[in-house]
Scaffold this active site. Sequence first.
Site, PDB file in Angstrom:
ATOM      1  N   HIS A  58      50.700  84.839 -40.370  1.00 48.92           N
ATOM      2  CA  HIS A  58      50.208  83.816 -39.756  1.00 48.92           C
ATOM      3  C   HIS A  58      49.363  82.441 -39.945  1.00 48.92           C
ATOM      4  O   HIS A  58      49.842  81.255 -39.321  1.00 48.92           O
ATOM      5  CB  HIS A  58      49.043  84.470 -38.629  1.00 48.92           C
ATOM      6  N   GLU A  80      55.360  88.104 -36.723  1.00 52.19           N
ATOM      7  CA  GLU A  80      54.144  88.085 -36.856  1.00 52.19           C
ATOM      8  C   GLU A  80      53.599  88.644 -34.738  1.00 52.19           C
ATOM      9  O   GLU A  80      52.820  89.851 -34.872  1.00 52.19           O
ATOM     10  CB  GLU A  80      53.719  86.556 -36.171  1.00 52.19           C
ATOM     11  N   ASN A 335      70.496  98.832 -63.139  1.00 46.53           N
ATOM     12  CA  ASN A 335      70.880 100.333 -64.424  1.00 46.53           C
ATOM     13  C   ASN A 335      70.084 101.520 -64.399  1.00 46.53           C
ATOM     14  O   ASN A 335      70.838 103.089 -64.075  1.00 46.53           O
ATOM     15  CB  ASN A 335      71.103  99.765 -65.608  1.00 46.53           C
TER      16      ASN A 335
END
Length: 609
Positions: A58, A80, A335
């Site tokens: 917001h 939102e 990895n």
Amino acid sequence: MADITQNPMLVDPEMKEIVDSFLLETKEILENLDVDLMELEKSPEELDLLNKIFRSFHTIKGTSGFLGLEKLPEVTHKCEDILNKLRKGEAKLTTELMDGILLGFDTIKELLVKIENDKNEDVDITNVINVLQGLLAVLNSDGTPNETSSPSETKGKNSSIPTEQTATEEENNATSADGNNQKTDETVETAQQKKVAIPKATPKSESKKTDNTIRVEVERLDALLNIASELVLGRNRLTQVNNQFALEYEGTNYAKDLADATKQIDLMTTELQLVVMKLRMIKIGKVFNRFPRLVRDLCKELNKEVELKIFGEDTEVDKNLIEEINDPLVHLIRNAVDHGVEKPEVRKAAGKPPTGTVILSADHEGNNIVITIEDDGKGIDPEVIKDKAIKKGFLAPERAKELSKQEAYNLIFHPGFSTAEQVSNVSGRGVGMDVVKTNVTKLRGTIAVESEVGKGTKIILRLPLTLAIISGMIVEACGQKLVIPLHSVIEVIRVNKEQIETIRGKEVINLRDTVLPIIGLDELINHSSNGNGKEKQWQYIVEVGIAEKRFGIKVDNLVGQQEVVIKSLGNYLGKIDGIAGSTIMGDGTVVIILDINELFNKMEKRLDA
């Protein structure tokens, strides 16, 4: 295709301060959102967290609307809307919804980069809007798209400022769910501070709390660090003068007063240095908090289940290091997930829980920061590493038989080495660990590997807290003083010249059943010795290490340990192999500081010759 023009408000000189403030605040919000969204996926019913995330989107929507932006408010508005349904209990968080919110989050970051660099919103948001709109349509009971209008539709034709109604209503909505009556929409306050014309709708009911922090440009901190560094040199000089004065005027009041003043300056310089260094310190969580999202995305791509545990995120490290360690850590985390942790079915067959664990931690150890990446995967098999190295052509079969377990692990740092069976988007190109080694050594750090087949692997990084002032071991060799960075020194050995043996014409010593190659500095830095050419019966060997490698440097004498400031050699001398820079000693002489990483490269070429 027409050229994309810059947004007038973004390039207006009078708006520069406001735009810079918007960019800085939005980046901070996005950093926190990165963590909060990952936490939300683990705790989807946490209402306070949902409200916090909703308010973040917001705030971004409101501040971006004030600047006349269109695409950024549109994307945040859709995110939102989804979050609003979640926090009101009208929907439950699913993987699809989280993927959609994260897609919107990534697009917001992409837009912010474009806004900062190019001063426009030239990013295609068609796909993300369609995805978010589709999710909203499914969430509606009647299956139709959400009818909430977008910010671009409600915004006035010639105004970049939301109407009084949208500004206040949504602000109230953002705070009502968690019972917080205080306004949380930072955009209203920011606009008032910057004197942006906004409707005088709701006066602030509470005065703003005193802020005990300020933002300072990095350049100013760098300048302060340079001054502190020069002060360290002055302190060293004063100490040298005090020692000389004490020898000549021992017992006099002058000698006593100078000694007291020197001690005070020494103490204050050390304190100032620590304070300046702390000013530049940033919590390593700034880097660590990016990795939960990375692990989540990798798990989806690789069909694995991995839980990332983070410890020590409050550990502080110099800002320059923060910027440099991100890439090595990305490689190591990838990895661990790709090579280390097995697929769920493989883990079950091995008697392990289907969900693997990767632990990322940081801690202080003296003047170093220690970062560990540990997984509970399959571990590293030394024999597999040797076989791969032989097939790649950079290890002879005869040599492979002589390698210890640790030496076999160190082969993974060789350029082009990879144990992946096939090249993928994640790994297999043989560039990961080589990049890690290069970046770590560039930072004057070390890297170590510990592993056990079937149990897991631990990678340990040790990095200096700062790159400007280092502790150095001062030695005499080649007829002059030299500085060896202390973080590279493993130990100092005193040996009789009869203990020095020769293998293939190269000098070595037997150190606890390990063959340690040794070399004189005159050979490494192409320096002609100023000595008498006679080798002493007893010699000092300084064992140094970078990453996984070790060798010994022959020196004539050990002078002591001292904090030194690294100075550039300047444009005239430029970059000299084997020399990291120089420093000024207490007596005013200039002494070179060795670059151990470059010396290792020279040492390897010498051994291969």
